[in-house]
Design a protein around this motif. Structure first.
Motif, PDB file in Angstrom:
ATOM      1  N   THR A  20       0.942  -1.368   0.080  1.00 58.99           N
ATOM      2  CA  THR A  20       0.190  -0.062  -0.003  1.00 58.99           C
ATOM      3  C   THR A  20       1.027   1.209  -0.090  1.00 58.99           C
ATOM      4  O   THR A  20       0.437   2.120  -0.634  1.00 58.99           O
ATOM      5  CB  THR A  20      -0.936  -0.273   1.194  1.00 58.99           C
ATOM      6  N   PHE A  21       1.875   1.148   0.902  1.00 54.62           N
ATOM      7  CA  PHE A  21       2.651   2.395   0.901  1.00 54.62           C
ATOM      8  C   PHE A  21       3.182   3.097  -0.352  1.00 54.62           C
ATOM      9  O   PHE A  21       3.440   4.038  -0.945  1.00 54.62           O
ATOM     10  CB  PHE A  21       3.707   2.372   2.078  1.00 54.62           C
ATOM     11  N   LEU A  22       3.756   1.871  -1.153  1.00 56.53           N
ATOM     12  CA  LEU A  22       4.659   2.204  -2.517  1.00 56.53           C
ATOM     13  C   LEU A  22       3.516   2.682  -3.515  1.00 56.53           C
ATOM     14  O   LEU A  22       3.701   3.787  -4.180  1.00 56.53           O
ATOM     15  CB  LEU A  22       5.120   0.813  -2.975  1.00 56.53           C
ATOM     16  N   VAL A  23       2.242   1.981  -3.587  1.00 57.10           N
ATOM     17  CA  VAL A  23       1.328   2.279  -4.582  1.00 57.10           C
ATOM     18  C   VAL A  23       0.668   3.515  -4.314  1.00 57.10           C
ATOM     19  O   VAL A  23       0.326   4.133  -5.258  1.00 57.10           O
ATOM     20  CB  VAL A  23       0.135   0.917  -4.665  1.00 57.10           C
ATOM     21  N   ASP A  24       0.434   3.853  -2.870  1.00 51.79           N
ATOM     22  CA  ASP A  24      -0.137   5.054  -2.573  1.00 51.79           C
ATOM     23  C   ASP A  24       0.741   6.420  -3.286  1.00 51.79           C
ATOM     24  O   ASP A  24       0.268   7.282  -3.699  1.00 51.79           O
ATOM     25  CB  ASP A  24      -0.237   5.245  -0.717  1.00 51.79           C
ATOM     26  N   ARG A  25       1.906   6.323  -2.941  1.00 54.40           N
ATOM     27  CA  ARG A  25       2.776   7.200  -3.388  1.00 54.40           C
ATOM     28  C   ARG A  25       2.756   7.444  -4.926  1.00 54.40           C
ATOM     29  O   ARG A  25       2.720   8.447  -5.719  1.00 54.40           O
ATOM     30  CB  ARG A  25       4.446   6.837  -3.170  1.00 54.40           C
ATOM     31  N   ALA A  26       2.906   6.194  -5.726  1.00 54.91           N
ATOM     32  CA  ALA A  26       2.662   6.271  -7.086  1.00 54.91           C
ATOM     33  C   ALA A  26       1.404   6.853  -7.817  1.00 54.91           C
ATOM     34  O   ALA A  26       1.177   7.615  -8.526  1.00 54.91           O
ATOM     35  CB  ALA A  26       2.821   4.836  -7.653  1.00 54.91           C
TER      36      ALA A  26
END
Length: 157
Positions: A20-26
């Protein structure tokens, strides 16, 4: 942004993404990330076992909408709730179980507000459907819409 898997991922939409953290940023701030960081997130998403296992073209909303099911054959009207819905179909749990049949045509009225809502400004989407699966044990009916609902119709609910 081309090829953004997370935009169609049912697990990201339902907050079940393992990254989630990586995807949220993108998803939320792509303009602040380098193209290599975006490519890294795309790679993670494309390799995600959850996404590959249940890859769907349409995101499903798991918000319990009220629904009225009207049988084309007899005109019988029953109330219920939608368990999940996408642009091409819905899983419905009728309040009163009746004899639903596979390939039976029905009309649906999907309501945006809860029954106890004080608002009189109900948004109603009317759509024709075809019953594709009947689950007597769980008292659920899977319906395929005869015309595709636009994404903005679903978001308006």
């Amino acid at each position: 942004m081309d090829d953004a898997c997370w935009e169609k991922c049912p697990f990201y939409a339902e907050d079940e993404c393992p990254q989630t953290f990586l995807v949220d940023r993108a998803y939320l701030i792509p303009h602040l990330l380098s193209s290599s960081e975006i490519d890294e997130v795309k790679g993670v998403c494309k390799e995600c076992g959850l996404y590959l296992h249940e890859k769907r073209k349409y995101i499903r909303l798991r918000k319990p909408f009220r629904v009225a099911v009207i049988s084309d054959d007899s005109g019988t009207r029953s109330q219920g709730k939608i368990i999940n819905v996408s642009g091409v179909g819905a899983l419905i749990m009728p309040d009163n179980w009746s004899d639903f049949a596979v390939n039976q045509e029905i009309e649906l009225e999907i309501f945006s507000r809860p029954r106890a809502s004080k608002s009189k400004d109900d948004s109603v989407i009317k759509v024709s459907g075809l019953i594709k699966r009947v689950n007597d044990e769980d008292k659920q009916v899977a319906v395929m819409f005869l015309e595709e609902l636009r994404q903005d119709c679903l978001l308006a609910l």
